[in-house]
Design a protein around this motif. Structure first.
Motif, mmCIF file in Angstrom:
data_model
loop_
_atom_site.group_PDB
_atom_site.id
_atom_site.type_symbol
_atom_site.label_atom_id
_atom_site.label_comp_id
_atom_site.label_asym_id
_atom_site.label_seq_id
_atom_site.Cartn_x
_atom_site.Cartn_y
_atom_site.Cartn_z
ATOM 1 N N PHE A 280 0.812 -1.216 0.000
ATOM 2 C CA PHE A 280 0.000 0.000 0.000
ATOM 3 C C PHE A 280 0.848 1.269 0.000
ATOM 4 N N ALA A 281 2.164 1.122 0.034
ATOM 5 C CA ALA A 281 3.052 2.284 -0.010
ATOM 6 C C ALA A 281 3.217 2.764 -1.442
ATOM 7 N N SER A 282 3.378 4.072 -1.599
ATOM 8 C CA SER A 282 3.500 4.653 -2.941
ATOM 9 C C SER A 282 4.929 4.650 -3.456
ATOM 10 N N GLY A 283 5.899 4.369 -2.591
ATOM 11 C CA GLY A 283 7.289 4.346 -3.017
ATOM 12 C C GLY A 283 8.127 5.465 -2.450
ATOM 13 N N SER A 284 7.499 6.506 -1.915
ATOM 14 C CA SER A 284 8.219 7.626 -1.307
ATOM 15 C C SER A 284 7.401 8.158 -0.144
ATOM 16 N N TRP A 285 8.084 8.746 0.829
ATOM 17 C CA TRP A 285 7.379 9.281 1.984
ATOM 18 C C TRP A 285 6.488 10.448 1.601
ATOM 19 N N CYS A 286 6.907 11.216 0.597
ATOM 20 C CA CYS A 286 6.096 12.342 0.144
ATOM 21 C C CYS A 286 4.789 11.855 -0.469
ATOM 22 N N GLY A 287 4.877 10.829 -1.297
ATOM 23 C CA GLY A 287 3.664 10.271 -1.894
ATOM 24 C C GLY A 287 2.730 9.670 -0.862
ATOM 25 N N ASN A 288 3.304 9.023 0.167
ATOM 26 C CA ASN A 288 2.474 8.468 1.239
ATOM 27 C C ASN A 288 1.747 9.561 2.000
ATOM 28 N N CYS A 289 2.437 10.666 2.264
ATOM 29 C CA CYS A 289 1.801 11.781 2.973
ATOM 30 C C CYS A 289 0.689 12.403 2.134
ATOM 31 N N LEU A 290 0.926 12.534 0.835
ATOM 32 C CA LEU A 290 -0.098 13.110 -0.039
ATOM 33 C C LEU A 290 -1.316 12.199 -0.120
ATOM 34 N N ASN A 291 -1.100 10.880 -0.086
ATOM 35 C CA ASN A 291 -2.231 9.957 -0.122
ATOM 36 C C ASN A 291 -3.133 10.114 1.091
ATOM 37 N N VAL A 292 -2.538 10.402 2.243
ATOM 38 C CA VAL A 292 -3.321 10.552 3.465
ATOM 39 C C VAL A 292 -4.010 11.907 3.518
ATOM 40 N N VAL A 293 -3.296 12.963 3.186
ATOM 41 C CA VAL A 293 -3.805 14.317 3.389
ATOM 42 C C VAL A 293 -4.658 14.805 2.215
ATOM 43 N N CYS A 294 -4.308 14.401 1.002
ATOM 44 C CA CYS A 294 -4.943 14.998 -0.184
ATOM 45 C C CYS A 294 -5.881 14.064 -0.945
ATOM 46 N N SER A 295 -5.865 12.786 -0.688
ATOM 47 C CA SER A 295 -6.741 11.883 -1.441
ATOM 48 C C SER A 295 -8.188 12.106 -1.035
ATOM 49 N N PRO A 296 -9.132 11.906 -1.954
ATOM 50 C CA PRO A 296 -10.555 12.115 -1.615
ATOM 51 C C PRO A 296 -11.048 11.115 -0.585
#
Length: 365
Positions: A280-296
């Motif tokens: 379930f990880a996106s490959g980078s910590w930045c992408g993981n943070c964006l998935n939590v904060v910015c995903s619908p």
């Protein structure tokens, strides 16, 4: 029939939240969902409101006049955002997974019987199923309460008696489970609460230092003249150690795309190799943070305010006792001689389900 003719009928119908099988409690006509135990949540709310109110009554006016108006304005913004995220976390569906319908659970129970020499023998159903997620094989566990195979990262909360998607933990401080739909707001609540505690504590120290210098008194005299500030500072000081530490822990979880439940179990950390990776990880910590904060935010799977129709009652069997919604007892008679009789509800499987069982048996043969 005119529209107004439907009004008395609609008023007599129950809402689905009124027959909800879990231990959750609803308010505002089913719009808000909370845990059945909200004592700790009320304590959290009281501590935040009282500490903030004392600050705005005794410290903010002095800082506004003698230091700068931006200081109490920043505190007010943090206070408002903290309460907003707290109520958002506490009052929304965290990601409850609906329970199975009567026909589905009966079909599964009926399929668990084999014909032996002495009659029908009960065979325990499979507890897991294997699926592949982003190249990794994962097991779906069967929930004997909800009668469903739980999706990946889903767990059954014993406090609320429901399955929660992306289950993080049950948090009594916010009065709700933390899961797929409200984890973002829980994380933002912790982040804003940490900033609020630091901001109020620093503002109180600034107030006392400036007051002691302007009045040419000692710092101790300033403390004695502001007992409310002392109380606020003590609450914020001890809160900083716990809240900031918890926020840092969840920052680490967000960056690594893990839940608290997965981290405690060591799902991806006990054995690190090419086979045990986090799918379930996106490959980078930045992408993981964006998935939590910015995903619908995904839509809720339970129609809390929908009306209970006759079809709904037939499918879920809530006309007798809503607490048996989707939960069919396996044994109706005591165990005897290594055999067990077929449950009465399994004998009355609908024609469609019987056809599915026969078709399944024919395909296996």
């Amino acid at each position: 029939m005119r529209r107004q003719d439907y009004t008395p009928i609609r008023l007599m119908m129950r809402r689905k939240w009124e027959v909800f099988p879990g231990r959750n409690q609803f308010c505002c006509g089913g719009r808000c969902i909370l845990s059945h135990e909200t004592g700790v949540f009320k304590l959290t709310l009281v501590l935040i409101v009282i500490t903030g109110s004392l600050f705005f009554i005794f410290d903010a006016p002095y800082l506004w006049e003698h230091v700068h108006p931006i200081i109490p304005l920043i505190s007010a913004a943090l206070f408002a955002w903290t309460l907003a995220f707290l109520f958002r976390t506490a009052c929304m569906d965290p990601g409850i997974l609906p329970r199975s319908a009567i026909a589905e659970s009966e079909f599964y129970e009926a399929a668990s019987y084999e014909q032996g020499e002495a009659g029908a023998m009960y065979v325990p159903p499979a507890r897991t199923k294997d699926i592949t997620v982003n190249g990794k094989t994962m097991k779906l566990k069967y929930c004997f309460t909800c009668k469903v195979f739980r999706p990946p990262r889903t767990s059954h909360c014993s406090m609320c008696n429901v399955c929660i998607e992306n289950f993080d933990h049950h948090c009594p401080w916010v009065g709700n489970c933390v899961g797929k739909r409200n984890y973002r707001y829980f994380f933002l609540f912790l982040f804003m609460l940490s900033l609020l505690c630091i901001d109020i504590f620093a503002s109180i120290i600034c107030h006392l230092v400036v007051e002691s210098k302007e009045d040419k008194n000692s710092f101790v005299d300033a403390l004695q003249a502001n007992p409310a500030s002392i109380l606020e500072a003590v609450v914020c000081f001890f809160s900083i150690w716990s809240v900031v530490g918890l926020t840092g822990y969840h920052c680490q979880l967000v960056a690594t795309a893990q839940t608290t439940n997965e981290d405690i179990k060591g799902s991806y950390s006990r054995k690190r190799d090419s086979q045990n990776f986090n799918p379930f990880a996106s490959g980078s910590w930045c992408g993981n943070c964006l998935n939590v904060v910015c995903s619908p935010v995904p839509p809720s799977l339970i129609d809390k305010r929908g009306f209970v129709t006759s079809q709904y009652e037939e499918h879920y069997g809530i006309e007798a006792c809503h607490e048996r919604y989707g939960a069919i007892p396996i044994f109706e008679q005591p165990f005897s001689g290594g055999q067990v009789s077929r449950p009465p509800q399994a004998q009355h499987v609908t024609r469609d389900v019987d056809d599915r069982i026969q078709l399944h048996s024919h395909m296996e043969n």
